[in-house]
Structures are given as structure tokens and as C-alpha cells.
Scaffold this motif. Structure first.
Motif, PDB file in Angstrom:
ATOM      1  N   GLU A 285       0.872  -1.176   0.000  1.00 34.53           N
ATOM      2  CA  GLU A 285       0.000   0.000   0.000  1.00 34.53           C
ATOM      3  C   GLU A 285       0.909   1.227   0.000  1.00 34.53           C
ATOM      4  OE1 GLU A 285      -2.866   2.252   3.107  1.00 34.53           O
ATOM      5  OE2 GLU A 285      -3.260   0.111   2.815  1.00 34.53           O
ATOM      6  N   ILE A 286       0.768   2.065  -1.006  1.00 31.77           N
ATOM      7  CA  ILE A 286       1.608   3.253  -1.162  1.00 31.77           C
ATOM      8  C   ILE A 286       0.727   4.487  -1.031  1.00 31.77           C
ATOM      9  CG2 ILE A 286       3.116   4.537  -2.717  1.00 31.77           C
ATOM     10  CD1 ILE A 286       3.778   1.804  -4.025  1.00 31.77           C
ATOM     11  N   THR A 287       1.137   5.423  -0.191  1.00 26.93           N
ATOM     12  CA  THR A 287       0.418   6.671  -0.018  1.00 26.93           C
ATOM     13  C   THR A 287       1.323   7.818  -0.458  1.00 26.93           C
ATOM     14  OG1 THR A 287      -0.734   5.730   1.882  1.00 26.93           O
ATOM     15  CG2 THR A 287      -0.820   8.127   1.627  1.00 26.93           C
ATOM     16  N   LEU A 288       0.976   8.453  -1.574  1.00 27.10           N
ATOM     17  CA  LEU A 288       1.729   9.610  -2.042  1.00 27.10           C
ATOM     18  C   LEU A 288       1.249  10.820  -1.248  1.00 27.10           C
ATOM     19  CD1 LEU A 288       1.645   8.934  -5.876  1.00 27.10           C
ATOM     20  CD2 LEU A 288       3.453   8.404  -4.239  1.00 27.10           C
ATOM     21  N   GLU A 289       2.185  11.479  -0.570  1.00 28.05           N
ATOM     22  CA  GLU A 289       1.805  12.548   0.343  1.00 28.05           C
ATOM     23  C   GLU A 289       2.034  13.945  -0.214  1.00 28.05           C
ATOM     24  OE1 GLU A 289       4.026  11.351   3.757  1.00 28.05           O
ATOM     25  OE2 GLU A 289       2.565   9.798   4.275  1.00 28.05           O
ATOM     26  N   ARG A 290       3.133  14.119  -0.951  1.00 28.19           N
ATOM     27  CA  ARG A 290       3.404  15.460  -1.481  1.00 28.19           C
ATOM     28  C   ARG A 290       4.423  15.379  -2.599  1.00 28.19           C
ATOM     29  NH1 ARG A 290       6.199  14.618   2.969  1.00 28.19           N
ATOM     30  NH2 ARG A 290       8.362  15.203   3.120  1.00 28.19           N
ATOM     31  N   ALA A 291       4.359  16.368  -3.471  1.00 25.50           N
ATOM     32  CA  ALA A 291       5.335  16.466  -4.558  1.00 25.50           C
ATOM     33  C   ALA A 291       6.662  16.958  -3.986  1.00 25.50           C
ATOM     34  CB  ALA A 291       4.842  17.421  -5.626  1.00 25.50           C
ATOM     35  N   VAL A 292       7.745  16.542  -4.609  1.00 18.59           N
ATOM     36  CA  VAL A 292       9.080  17.005  -4.220  1.00 18.59           C
ATOM     37  C   VAL A 292       9.338  18.306  -4.968  1.00 18.59           C
ATOM     38  CG1 VAL A 292      11.536  16.457  -4.232  1.00 18.59           C
ATOM     39  CG2 VAL A 292       9.863  14.638  -3.885  1.00 18.59           C
ATOM     40  N   PRO A 293       9.539  19.411  -4.248  1.00 19.42           N
ATOM     41  CA  PRO A 293       9.724  20.698  -4.940  1.00 19.42           C
ATOM     42  C   PRO A 293      10.985  20.736  -5.812  1.00 19.42           C
ATOM     43  CG  PRO A 293       9.868  20.981  -2.543  1.00 19.42           C
ATOM     44  CD  PRO A 293       9.539  19.556  -2.808  1.00 19.42           C
ATOM     45  N   ASP A 294      12.063  20.086  -5.362  1.00 20.85           N
ATOM     46  CA  ASP A 294      13.306  20.056  -6.125  1.00 20.85           C
ATOM     47  C   ASP A 294      13.770  18.606  -6.261  1.00 20.85           C
ATOM     48  OD1 ASP A 294      15.735  20.463  -7.354  1.00 20.85           O
ATOM     49  OD2 ASP A 294      16.691  21.405  -5.611  1.00 20.85           O
ATOM     50  N   PRO A 295      13.376  17.907  -7.341  1.00 27.89           N
ATOM     51  CA  PRO A 295      13.733  16.488  -7.487  1.00 27.89           C
ATOM     52  C   PRO A 295      15.236  16.220  -7.470  1.00 27.89           C
ATOM     53  CG  PRO A 295      12.038  17.084  -9.060  1.00 27.89           C
ATOM     54  CD  PRO A 295      12.515  18.352  -8.421  1.00 27.89           C
TER      55      PRO A 295
ATOM     56  N   ASP B 234       8.457  15.276 -11.766  1.00 24.62           N
ATOM     57  CA  ASP B 234       7.201  14.869 -11.129  1.00 24.62           C
ATOM     58  C   ASP B 234       7.409  13.791 -10.067  1.00 24.62           C
ATOM     59  OD1 ASP B 234       5.820  16.628 -12.808  1.00 24.62           O
ATOM     60  OD2 ASP B 234       5.623  15.100 -14.349  1.00 24.62           O
ATOM     61  N   ALA B 235       8.376  14.006  -9.191  1.00 19.54           N
ATOM     62  CA  ALA B 235       8.651  13.049  -8.119  1.00 19.54           C
ATOM     63  C   ALA B 235       7.763  13.357  -6.912  1.00 19.54           C
ATOM     64  CB  ALA B 235      10.118  13.114  -7.722  1.00 19.54           C
ATOM     65  N   TRP B 236       7.290  12.302  -6.265  1.00 23.07           N
ATOM     66  CA  TRP B 236       6.470  12.420  -5.078  1.00 23.07           C
ATOM     67  C   TRP B 236       7.096  11.584  -3.964  1.00 23.07           C
ATOM     68  CZ3 TRP B 236       1.354  14.463  -4.357  1.00 23.07           C
ATOM     69  CH2 TRP B 236       0.895  15.217  -5.443  1.00 23.07           C
ATOM     70  N   VAL B 237       6.810  11.941  -2.719  1.00 27.90           N
ATOM     71  CA  VAL B 237       7.255  11.161  -1.574  1.00 27.90           C
ATOM     72  C   VAL B 237       6.041  10.768  -0.748  1.00 27.90           C
ATOM     73  CG1 VAL B 237       9.547  12.176  -1.440  1.00 27.90           C
ATOM     74  CG2 VAL B 237       7.673  13.205  -0.166  1.00 27.90           C
ATOM     75  N   GLY B 238       6.217   9.737   0.031  1.00 29.37           N
ATOM     76  CA  GLY B 238       5.142   9.269   0.886  1.00 29.37           C
ATOM     77  C   GLY B 238       5.577   8.070   1.678  1.00 29.37           C
ATOM     78  N   THR B 239       4.613   7.275   2.066  1.00 27.00           N
ATOM     79  CA  THR B 239       4.892   6.098   2.868  1.00 27.00           C
ATOM     80  C   THR B 239       4.415   4.856   2.129  1.00 27.00           C
ATOM     81  OG1 THR B 239       2.782   6.296   4.023  1.00 27.00           O
ATOM     82  CG2 THR B 239       4.687   7.338   5.053  1.00 27.00           C
ATOM     83  N   ALA B 240       4.958   3.714   2.539  1.00 27.78           N
ATOM     84  CA  ALA B 240       4.559   2.441   1.939  1.00 27.78           C
ATOM     85  C   ALA B 240       4.541   1.373   3.017  1.00 27.78           C
ATOM     86  CB  ALA B 240       5.520   2.042   0.827  1.00 27.78           C
TER      87      ALA B 240
END
Length: 99
Positions: free
Chosen positions: A10-20, A62-68
Motif C-alpha cells: 500500500e503506497i500513499t503519495l503525500e506530497r510532490a518534491v519541490p526540487d527532485p 514529477d517526483a512524489w514522496v510518501g509512505t509504503a
């Protein structure tokens, strides 16, 4: 075995990375391991070394970070026809960019 799951994620995308580019500011290290297949030599690999990847011309957009969360079944249960298709038997992983 076809038709059976051995893991769920289960992957939850939380926010975009402002500077990839910040995602690439640490070294990428891999383990190269080539086992020796000769009889009696399985504990003495032909190659077993840490190597650093050199990444040239890499672009990230278009990189995003979150939890898995990753849940996997025990190996014996994977072969059982009664293993449920859902459940938690594993751990969790989370990633975040370096500020």
C-alpha cells in the motif's frame, strides 16, 4: 504459483518534491554478488563487493514522496492453498527527500 499473491503493498503519495535534484544528492550503492556454483564452494562467492553507481545525465521530474506498507506471507504459507489473499506479516517502509 500462478493466481496467488505472496505480498501486498500500500503506497500513499503525500506530497510532490519541490526540487527532485535533492533525491540524487546521495550515493547509490549496490552489492555485486556472484555465487560460486562449484560443489562445496557455495559459501565462497566468485564476486562479493560493494560498488557505487555512477549516474550520468539522469533527469527526474514529477517526483512524489510518501509512505509504503509491505506485507508478505511466510514462505511455507505461500505454497498453501488456504493462505488468504490479504493480511499483514511484514514491516513498513517510508521514504522522504533529503532537505
Amino acid at each position: 504459483m500462478a493466481g496467488q499473491s505472496s505480498a501486498e503493498v500500500e503506497i500513499t503519495l503525500e506530497r510532490a518534491v519541490p526540487d527532485p535534484a535533492t533525491l540524487m544528492n546521495r550515493p547509490v550503492v549496490n552489492l555485486r554478488h556472484f555465487p560460486c556454483l562449484s560443489a562445496g564452494q557455495h559459501d565462497n562467492p566468485a564476486v562479493h563487493e560493494m560498488v557505487m553507481s555512477v549516474l550520468d545525465g539522469t533527469a527526474i521530474s514529477d517526483a512524489w514522496v510518501g509512505t509504503a506498507d509491505l506485507a508478505s506471507s511466510p514462505p511455507a504459507a505461500r505454497n498453501s492453498p488456504t493462505w488468504p489473499s490479504s493480511g499483514s506479516a511484514g514491516g513498513s517502509t517510508s521514504t522522504s527527500p533529503t532537505p
